[in-house]
Scaffold this motif. Structure first.
Motif, PDB file in Angstrom:
ATOM      1  N   GLY A 227       0.806  -1.209   0.000  1.00 54.11           N
ATOM      2  CA  GLY A 227       0.000   0.000   0.000  1.00 54.11           C
ATOM      3  C   GLY A 227       0.841   1.261   0.000  1.00 54.11           C
ATOM      4  N   THR A 228       0.170   2.390  -0.244  1.00 57.00           N
ATOM      5  CA  THR A 228       0.861   3.673  -0.215  1.00 57.00           C
ATOM      6  C   THR A 228      -0.112   4.763   0.207  1.00 57.00           C
ATOM      7  OG1 THR A 228       2.247   5.185  -1.504  1.00 57.00           O
ATOM      8  CG2 THR A 228       0.354   4.255  -2.627  1.00 57.00           C
ATOM      9  N   ASN A 229       0.416   5.805   0.816  1.00 56.75           N
ATOM     10  CA  ASN A 229      -0.396   6.945   1.222  1.00 56.75           C
ATOM     11  C   ASN A 229      -0.324   8.031   0.159  1.00 56.75           C
ATOM     12  OD1 ASN A 229      -1.377   6.423   4.081  1.00 56.75           O
ATOM     13  ND2 ASN A 229       0.798   6.019   4.331  1.00 56.75           N
ATOM     14  N   VAL A 230      -1.484   8.550  -0.195  1.00 61.34           N
ATOM     15  CA  VAL A 230      -1.563   9.648  -1.158  1.00 61.34           C
ATOM     16  C   VAL A 230      -2.096  10.867  -0.422  1.00 61.34           C
ATOM     17  CG1 VAL A 230      -2.571  10.471  -3.317  1.00 61.34           C
ATOM     18  CG2 VAL A 230      -2.014   8.043  -3.048  1.00 61.34           C
ATOM     19  N   GLU A 231      -1.356  11.951  -0.473  1.00 61.92           N
ATOM     20  CA  GLU A 231      -1.769  13.184   0.187  1.00 61.92           C
ATOM     21  C   GLU A 231      -2.389  14.143  -0.828  1.00 61.92           C
ATOM     22  OE1 GLU A 231       1.277  13.640   3.946  1.00 61.92           O
ATOM     23  OE2 GLU A 231       1.888  14.476   1.998  1.00 61.92           O
ATOM     24  N   ILE A 232      -3.560  14.657  -0.485  1.00 58.34           N
ATOM     25  CA  ILE A 232      -4.252  15.633  -1.330  1.00 58.34           C
ATOM     26  C   ILE A 232      -4.406  16.909  -0.525  1.00 58.34           C
ATOM     27  CG2 ILE A 232      -6.303  16.122  -2.710  1.00 58.34           C
ATOM     28  CD1 ILE A 232      -6.833  13.176  -2.860  1.00 58.34           C
ATOM     29  N   PHE A 233      -4.107  18.029  -1.153  1.00 60.39           N
ATOM     30  CA  PHE A 233      -4.101  19.308  -0.443  1.00 60.39           C
ATOM     31  C   PHE A 233      -5.296  20.179  -0.817  1.00 60.39           C
ATOM     32  CE2 PHE A 233       0.190  17.788  -1.220  1.00 60.39           C
ATOM     33  CZ  PHE A 233       0.684  17.713   0.073  1.00 60.39           C
ATOM     34  N   GLY A 234      -5.672  21.032   0.115  1.00 60.77           N
ATOM     35  CA  GLY A 234      -6.695  22.019  -0.186  1.00 60.77           C
ATOM     36  C   GLY A 234      -6.152  23.043  -1.168  1.00 60.77           C
ATOM     37  N   ASN A 235      -7.043  23.703  -1.931  1.00 70.34           N
ATOM     38  CA  ASN A 235      -6.553  24.660  -2.928  1.00 70.34           C
ATOM     39  C   ASN A 235      -7.390  25.938  -3.007  1.00 70.34           C
ATOM     40  OD1 ASN A 235      -8.837  23.823  -4.522  1.00 70.34           O
ATOM     41  ND2 ASN A 235      -7.621  22.068  -5.215  1.00 70.34           N
ATOM     42  N   ASP A 236      -8.300  26.136  -2.055  1.00 70.07           N
ATOM     43  CA  ASP A 236      -9.076  27.380  -1.996  1.00 70.07           C
ATOM     44  C   ASP A 236      -9.846  27.664  -3.289  1.00 70.07           C
ATOM     45  OD1 ASP A 236      -8.224  27.978   0.617  1.00 70.07           O
ATOM     46  OD2 ASP A 236      -6.366  28.843  -0.139  1.00 70.07           O
ATOM     47  N   SER A 237     -10.295  26.604  -3.956  1.00 74.26           N
ATOM     48  CA  SER A 237     -11.095  26.773  -5.174  1.00 74.26           C
ATOM     49  C   SER A 237     -12.416  26.032  -5.013  1.00 74.26           C
ATOM     50  CB  SER A 237     -10.346  26.220  -6.389  1.00 74.26           C
ATOM     51  OG  SER A 237     -10.445  24.805  -6.431  1.00 74.26           O
ATOM     52  N   PHE A 238     -13.301  26.164  -6.003  1.00 70.11           N
ATOM     53  CA  PHE A 238     -14.570  25.450  -5.949  1.00 70.11           C
ATOM     54  C   PHE A 238     -14.356  23.936  -6.062  1.00 70.11           C
ATOM     55  CE2 PHE A 238     -13.801  25.469 -10.420  1.00 70.11           C
ATOM     56  CZ  PHE A 238     -14.523  24.425 -10.965  1.00 70.11           C
ATOM     57  N   MET A 239     -13.152  23.521  -6.506  1.00 66.94           N
ATOM     58  CA  MET A 239     -12.838  22.100  -6.636  1.00 66.94           C
ATOM     59  C   MET A 239     -11.982  21.600  -5.474  1.00 66.94           C
ATOM     60  SD  MET A 239     -12.026  21.829 -10.717  1.00 66.94           S
ATOM     61  CE  MET A 239     -11.655  20.078 -10.616  1.00 66.94           C
ATOM     62  N   CYS A 240     -12.019  22.287  -4.370  1.00 63.40           N
ATOM     63  CA  CYS A 240     -11.190  21.910  -3.221  1.00 63.40           C
ATOM     64  C   CYS A 240     -11.674  20.574  -2.633  1.00 63.40           C
ATOM     65  CB  CYS A 240     -11.258  22.989  -2.144  1.00 63.40           C
ATOM     66  SG  CYS A 240     -10.311  22.565  -0.657  1.00 63.40           S
ATOM     67  N   PRO A 241     -10.826  19.565  -2.610  1.00 65.45           N
ATOM     68  CA  PRO A 241     -11.234  18.256  -2.094  1.00 65.45           C
ATOM     69  C   PRO A 241     -11.503  18.266  -0.589  1.00 65.45           C
ATOM     70  CG  PRO A 241      -8.875  18.287  -2.494  1.00 65.45           C
ATOM     71  CD  PRO A 241      -9.411  19.568  -3.046  1.00 65.45           C
ATOM     72  N   ILE A 242     -10.814  19.133   0.132  1.00 65.52           N
ATOM     73  CA  ILE A 242     -11.010  19.217   1.583  1.00 65.52           C
ATOM     74  C   ILE A 242     -12.423  19.716   1.885  1.00 65.52           C
ATOM     75  CG2 ILE A 242     -10.181  20.197   3.741  1.00 65.52           C
ATOM     76  CD1 ILE A 242      -8.131  18.378   2.392  1.00 65.52           C
ATOM     77  N   LYS A 243     -12.813  20.805   1.232  1.00 65.30           N
ATOM     78  CA  LYS A 243     -14.166  21.345   1.433  1.00 65.30           C
ATOM     79  C   LYS A 243     -15.227  20.345   0.993  1.00 65.30           C
ATOM     80  CE  LYS A 243     -12.763  26.168   0.655  1.00 65.30           C
ATOM     81  NZ  LYS A 243     -12.899  27.345  -0.259  1.00 65.30           N
ATOM     82  N   ALA A 244     -14.972  19.686  -0.139  1.00 60.00           N
ATOM     83  CA  ALA A 244     -15.961  18.769  -0.706  1.00 60.00           C
ATOM     84  C   ALA A 244     -16.246  17.595   0.220  1.00 60.00           C
ATOM     85  CB  ALA A 244     -15.483  18.269  -2.067  1.00 60.00           C
ATOM     86  N   ILE A 245     -15.194  16.978   0.747  1.00 57.55           N
ATOM     87  CA  ILE A 245     -15.434  15.809   1.604  1.00 57.55           C
ATOM     88  C   ILE A 245     -15.970  16.222   2.975  1.00 57.55           C
ATOM     89  CG2 ILE A 245     -13.112  15.611   2.625  1.00 57.55           C
ATOM     90  CD1 ILE A 245     -13.487  12.515   2.118  1.00 57.55           C
TER      91      ILE A 245
END
Length: 205
Positions: free
Chosen positions: A80-98
């Motif tokens: 396995g591996t860890n994938v880090e996703i960062f916030g980006n202050d846009s309408f497509m921000c994964p942090i806000k979405a989840i």
């Protein structure tokens, strides 16, 4: 999505999956189950595989979505591996979405169950996601079709258009058997800059 006659939870589920697929360059069955009523815990993304963390990078606090892939397409199960996703202050921000979806969802939390499930408790599948994409884009796309694989290939296309190197593109999408290791070892600040630069360019274009 706002115009669809779906529940608020369904709308936010579809958007969360879309933002994570794009920002993480995921293959759809790295995060979604193949079947509604059963799932493979070694391949499907479970609640315990997804963690939101607030980290300090170069003196700046950043939210990071850590997704643990128990197996990758080009590797045997168990590597396995860890994938880090960062916030980006846009309408497509994964942090806000989840965050928005988790706040809306009424599903009982369970670390051993798939994180992406519909309101009746069934797994949200790759086929379901493609069906929803067809409904969402019907009459809107003049050329081609939008499907789950479009997010992954689209990231590579946009990165190439915006001058990223072949190696950076490979690292982002984990295309080479060992390239993802180099991506993981990159400085977090550098990866944050790549993420925000890409989303800014795509938004402008």
């Amino acid at each position: 999505i706002r115009k669809m006659e779906w529940s608020e939870a369904r709308k936010r589920l579809v958007w969360a999956v879309s933002c994570i697929c794009w920002n993480g360059s995921f293959r759809i069955h790295e995060i979604l189950s193949k079947k509604r009523k059963e799932f493979d815990p070694l391949c499907t993304l479970l609640e315990k595989d997804v963690k939101l963390k607030l980290l300090e990078v170069e003196g700046i606090k950043e939210w990071v979505l850590n997704i643990y892939l128990k197996t990758q397409k080009q590797q045997r199960i168990g590597n396995g591996t860890n994938v880090e996703i960062f916030g980006n202050d846009s309408f497509m921000c994964p942090i806000k979405a989840i965050k928005n979806w988790l706040q809306t969802s009424t599903l009982q939390k369970s670390s051993g169950l798939p994180i992406f499930r519909t309101e009746n408790g069934e797994c949200y599948t790759g086929a379901d996601f493609n069906t929803d994409l067809i409904k969402l884009t019907s009459g809107y796309l003049e050329i081609g079709k939008l499907r789950a694989h479009s997010f992954r290939s689209g990231v590579a296309t946009e990165m190439a258009r915006n001058g990223f190197t072949d190696e950076e593109i490979k690292r982002q999408g984990r295309w080479s058997s060992q390239a993802y290791l180099n991506y993981i070892k990159l400085n977090r600040l550098q990866r944050i800059k790549i993420s925000r630069h890409l989303i800014q360019k795509c938004t402008i274009s």
